[in-house]
Design an enzyme around this catalytic site. Structure first.
Site, PDB file in Angstrom:
ATOM      1  N   CYS A   1       0.820  -1.212   0.000  1.00  0.00           N
ATOM      2  CA  CYS A   1       0.000   0.000   0.000  1.00  0.00           C
ATOM      3  C   CYS A   1       0.855   1.263   0.000  1.00  0.00           C
ATOM      4  O   CYS A   1       2.040   1.226   0.305  1.00  0.00           O
ATOM      5  CB  CYS A   1      -0.841   0.054   1.278  1.00  0.00           C
ATOM      6  SG  CYS A   1      -2.134  -1.178   1.344  1.00  0.00           S
TER       7      CYS A   1
ATOM      8  N   CYS B   1      -2.916   4.753   2.756  1.00  0.00           N
ATOM      9  CA  CYS B   1      -4.043   3.820   2.571  1.00  0.00           C
ATOM     10  C   CYS B   1      -4.850   3.662   3.860  1.00  0.00           C
ATOM     11  O   CYS B   1      -4.305   3.499   4.948  1.00  0.00           O
ATOM     12  CB  CYS B   1      -3.538   2.459   2.117  1.00  0.00           C
ATOM     13  SG  CYS B   1      -4.902   1.346   1.694  1.00  0.00           S
TER      14      CYS B   1
ATOM     15  N   CYS C   1      -2.321  -3.044  -3.596  1.00  0.00           N
ATOM     16  CA  CYS C   1      -3.635  -2.944  -2.942  1.00  0.00           C
ATOM     17  C   CYS C   1      -4.651  -2.382  -3.927  1.00  0.00           C
ATOM     18  O   CYS C   1      -4.367  -1.448  -4.669  1.00  0.00           O
ATOM     19  CB  CYS C   1      -3.477  -2.015  -1.739  1.00  0.00           C
ATOM     20  SG  CYS C   1      -5.004  -1.499  -0.972  1.00  0.00           S
TER      21      CYS C   1
ATOM     22  N   CYS D   1      -5.848   1.515  -2.440  1.00  0.00           N
ATOM     23  CA  CYS D   1      -5.044   2.741  -2.614  1.00  0.00           C
ATOM     24  C   CYS D   1      -4.279   2.751  -3.941  1.00  0.00           C
ATOM     25  O   CYS D   1      -3.654   3.753  -4.296  1.00  0.00           O
ATOM     26  CB  CYS D   1      -4.082   2.923  -1.451  1.00  0.00           C
ATOM     27  SG  CYS D   1      -2.844   1.626  -1.321  1.00  0.00           S
TER      28      CYS D   1
HETATM   29 ZN   LIG Z   1      -3.863   0.092   0.232  1.00  0.00          ZN
END
Ligand SMILES: [Zn+2]
Length: 181
Positions: A31, A35, A62, A65
């Site tokens: 991330c 995030c 991810c 994000c």
């Molecule tokens: Zn994330």
């Protein structure tokens, strides 16, 4: 992991976006610091300085994000957007790079660097582009006097405006107006 990195992750601090990524060993997902996914345990977090190193270590980006999405990756999109709104809202004032930087609580050099990186033009050049395209529009579509147009695009002085306009378009404001009308 440095303390500052952990604090950034724990606070979802978007100021660190683009500076590093963090992976969570239990999910194998990585991330951006900002995030808002579930807070991982510190012992499960690994820090990566690049997307590549996170992926090479077997982590997937991810979906929330989107660390690979360029629009989101740039840590400075926010600063640029704020600069754009300052330009838009304060176009009638004689705004300079220094004024903008002060309003954004950053140095002129930093603003210049970030803005150039993101938009490929300097803030001053961008400001001039906006001023001149508005001036052209007003010259073409209104009967406003040149001094009034000058003022509405941030020049207090018609001569300064005319010089800048001529430098930018190759024509004086009056000549431009006769050409386009
Ligand atoms: Zn994330």
């Amino acid at each position: 992991m440095k303390e500052i990195e952990w604090v950034a992750v724990a606070n979802n601090d978007d100021a660190f976006d683009g500076q590093f990524y963090y992976g969570v060993s239990t999910t194998l997902i990585f991330c951006r610091p900002s995030c808002h996914s579930k807070m991982p345990l510190r012992k499960h977090v690994s820090i990566f300085s690049t997307l590549r190193s996170a992926k090479d270590a077997g982590y997937r980006p991810c979906k929330r994000c989107r660390p690979e999405d360029l629009i989101y990756t740039h840590p400075n999109t926010q600063l640029v957007n704020k600069t754009l709104s300052i330009i838009e809202l304060q176009l009638t004032s004689p705004l300079t790079l220094k004024d903008m930087a002060e309003q954004l609580f950053v140095s002129s050099t930093y603003l210049q660097k970030v803005f150039m990186k993101e938009t490929k033009v300097s803030p001053s050049r961008y400001l001039t582009n906006v001023r001149m395209s508005k001036a052209k529009h007003l010259l073409q579509h209104t009967d406003l006097l040149v001094i009034n147009i000058a003022q509405s695009v941030g020049y207090q002085n018609a001569a300064h405006f005319s010089t800048a306009f001529q430098r930018y378009t190759g024509d004086s404001p009056t000549k431009f107006r006769t050409k386009v009308q």
